[in-house]
Design an enzyme around this catalytic site. Sequence first.
Site, PDB file in Angstrom:
ATOM      1  N   HIS A 127      84.021  99.601  61.688  1.00 51.50           N
ATOM      2  CA  HIS A 127      84.844  98.394  61.589  1.00 51.50           C
ATOM      3  C   HIS A 127      86.292  98.863  61.410  1.00 51.50           C
ATOM      4  CE1 HIS A 127      84.532  93.848  60.703  1.00 51.50           C
ATOM      5  NE2 HIS A 127      85.812  94.106  60.789  1.00 51.50           N
ATOM      6  N   GLU A 172      83.658  94.407  67.265  1.00 51.00           N
ATOM      7  CA  GLU A 172      84.688  93.866  68.154  1.00 51.00           C
ATOM      8  C   GLU A 172      85.450  94.940  68.944  1.00 51.00           C
ATOM      9  OE1 GLU A 172      87.227  91.428  65.697  1.00 51.00           O
ATOM     10  OE2 GLU A 172      85.798  89.787  65.708  1.00 51.00           O
ATOM     11  N   ASN A 294      81.006  87.207  67.030  1.00 58.36           N
ATOM     12  CA  ASN A 294      82.059  86.857  66.068  1.00 58.36           C
ATOM     13  C   ASN A 294      82.887  85.761  66.718  1.00 58.36           C
ATOM     14  OD1 ASN A 294      81.124  89.078  64.664  1.00 58.36           O
ATOM     15  ND2 ASN A 294      83.063  90.194  64.693  1.00 58.36           N
ATOM     16  N   TYR A 296      85.869  82.690  66.265  1.00 57.66           N
ATOM     17  CA  TYR A 296      86.912  82.017  65.475  1.00 57.66           C
ATOM     18  C   TYR A 296      87.446  80.762  66.151  1.00 57.66           C
ATOM     19  CZ  TYR A 296      86.450  85.685  62.139  1.00 57.66           C
ATOM     20  OH  TYR A 296      85.898  86.515  61.193  1.00 57.66           O
ATOM     21  N   GLU A 356      80.126  86.810  62.543  1.00 58.23           N
ATOM     22  CA  GLU A 356      81.312  86.360  61.801  1.00 58.23           C
ATOM     23  C   GLU A 356      81.655  84.953  62.264  1.00 58.23           C
ATOM     24  OE1 GLU A 356      84.883  88.739  61.878  1.00 58.23           O
ATOM     25  OE2 GLU A 356      83.752  90.610  61.712  1.00 58.23           O
TER      26      GLU A 356
HETATM   27  C1  GBH Z   1      87.744  89.605  62.870  1.00 59.29           C
HETATM   28  O1  GBH Z   1      88.718  89.873  63.818  1.00 59.29           O
HETATM   29  C2  GBH Z   1      87.502  90.887  62.162  1.00 59.29           C
HETATM   30  O2  GBH Z   1      86.250  91.443  62.536  1.00 59.29           O
HETATM   31  C3  GBH Z   1      87.635  90.806  60.680  1.00 59.29           C
HETATM   32  O3  GBH Z   1      87.749  92.086  60.158  1.00 59.29           O
HETATM   33  C4  GBH Z   1      88.802  89.916  60.334  1.00 59.29           C
HETATM   34  O4  GBH Z   1      89.085  89.926  58.967  1.00 59.29           O
HETATM   35  C5  GBH Z   1      88.457  88.530  60.784  1.00 59.29           C
HETATM   36  O5  GBH Z   1      88.145  88.504  62.138  1.00 59.29           O
HETATM   37  C6  GBH Z   1      89.565  87.516  60.536  1.00 59.29           C
HETATM   38  O6  GBH Z   1      90.696  87.823  61.276  1.00 59.29           O
HETATM   39  O7  GBH Z   1      95.805  85.690  70.697  1.00 59.29           O
HETATM   40  O8  GBH Z   1      95.589  87.994  71.457  1.00 59.29           O
HETATM   41  O9  GBH Z   1      96.601  87.539  69.319  1.00 59.29           O
HETATM   42  C7  GBH Z   1      89.153  88.776  64.560  1.00 59.29           C
HETATM   43  C8  GBH Z   1      90.271  89.235  65.435  1.00 59.29           C
HETATM   44  C9  GBH Z   1      92.272  88.075  65.619  1.00 59.29           C
HETATM   45  C10 GBH Z   1      90.789  88.275  67.489  1.00 59.29           C
HETATM   46  C11 GBH Z   1      93.041  87.027  66.328  1.00 59.29           C
HETATM   47  C12 GBH Z   1      91.587  87.236  68.200  1.00 59.29           C
HETATM   48  C13 GBH Z   1      93.832  86.479  68.475  1.00 59.29           C
HETATM   49  C14 GBH Z   1      94.080  87.263  69.710  1.00 59.29           C
HETATM   50  N1  GBH Z   1      90.895  88.116  66.071  1.00 59.29           N
HETATM   51  N2  GBH Z   1      92.949  87.295  67.712  1.00 59.29           N
HETATM   52  S1  GBH Z   1      95.634  87.094  70.346  1.00 59.29           S
END
Ligand code: GBH
Length: 452
Positions: A127, A172, A294, A296, A356
């Site tokens: 990670h 990821e 994962n 979001y 996640e």
């Molecule tokens: C995860 O990453 C991680 O696995 C974890 O460690 C972290 O704490 C958690 O999420 C919360 O962030 O529009 O190109 O800037 C998620 C990583 C970050 C991927 C935001 C997508 C936007 C991409 N994500 N990102 S961009």
Amino acid sequence: PDSRPTSGLPQLPPGFRFGTSTAAYQIEGAATEDGKGPSIWDTFCAQPGRIVDGSSGAVACDHFHRYAEDIALMKRLGVGGYRLSVSWPRIQPTGSGPANAKGLAFYDRLIDELLANDVQPMVTLYHWDLPQALEDDGGWLNRATVDRFAEYAAILGERFADRVEHWIPVNEPNVVMTMGYASGMHAPGRELMFDSMPVAHHLLLAHGRAAVALRAAGATSVGCANNHAPMWPASDDAADVGATKLFDALWNGMFSEPMLLGRYPADLAPLFEDIVQDGDMATIRQPLDFYGVNYYNPFKIGAAGEDSEMPFEFRELLGYPVTDFGWPVVPDALREWLILLRARFRAALPPIYITESGCAYNMGPDEHGVVDDQPRIDYLDSHLRAVATAVQRGVDVRGYYTWSMMDNFEWAEGFTQRFGLVHVDYETQKRTPKRSFQWYADVIAAQTKSLG
Ligand code: GBH
């Protein structure tokens, strides 16, 4: 007698696994203890301007010393699973050679404490905290790092396979490549843009080689944790639709298709021509016992402007509530993604775990010591319902591990974004379960009760 509500809460099928997730660098601290070597995140955080609040994971939640207290909270929560990661430089301080006995001993204590509390470990090998010594030799741009990773995987498998329920080689890989080596927002901070393609291939090889090594050591369930999101075009314009298709291939396809189908997406294959060697795609395509997602939020993509370095552009997704991080809250997109994932891979797709899913809301304790994070409850409620709907439509989702068990070091955002069910006061290390913690505990308890 338990008078808590059992109705009005999201319901998943019998046997559905509820869990929480964390990662080593984000919670452990103890950056130089018991022989741990430096990782690329130790180095990155020491560079001025990299982390918004100038912080680092040197102490973080001090979980290295407080793991028993944290596991007691998991027991109270009632989760059946906990996703953690192992710090590679704790096990091999320079990323190669014999294992550091004290590093292994920490994960022995941690895993045994989880099992003693009826929490099944889901263990991620990588990670993001690469041993700095390996980065000095080129990091994930160097194919030799894959050999080092396979050796590391064998060490972990031999020591822990008897006690670990689920294994995930790489968290990821698309984020490692894009944020670590393409844009440089994350460690190691390289800004190679499309020259970072070898990183993708080497991470995929690392995934495959680790799966083989773990199974050879007796691991019975090996999967992945890929970051995914539906990609929505900014308009029906051919240029926007084309840009969206390309970004979808890069973000969603570049790792899933090699893992599950043994080939790169057709649109991207030319980029890998000079990188792929004979036998690589077969190495990458290992049978997986589960597929970790994962999730979001969805992305809105448009055609790039004239002077853009990239052939696509992120557009703001308007019309949705946002978290304190500014990320849109779109539970329907999780359902959409799960249905799309199954449509894309059909029989090649193993059972899914949400490895996640969570949100940053940054409120702390009020004058009564209560952390009232109602928006997180709404987030979890709506996303669990989205999963339940996908399951009703026949998608085989076996579990939901929310990000995160506790507030922690949020990478380039330092300690400014709080994703936890448990509030952490970084001055005192006091843990305060938030209202969402009790809500999640109620969901889990109601689920168990409904089994009779
Ligand atoms: C995860 O990453 C991680 O696995 C974890 O460690 C972290 O704490 C958690 O999420 C919360 O962030 O529009 O190109 O800037 C998620 C990583 C970050 C991927 C935001 C997508 C936007 C991409 N994500 N990102 S961009």
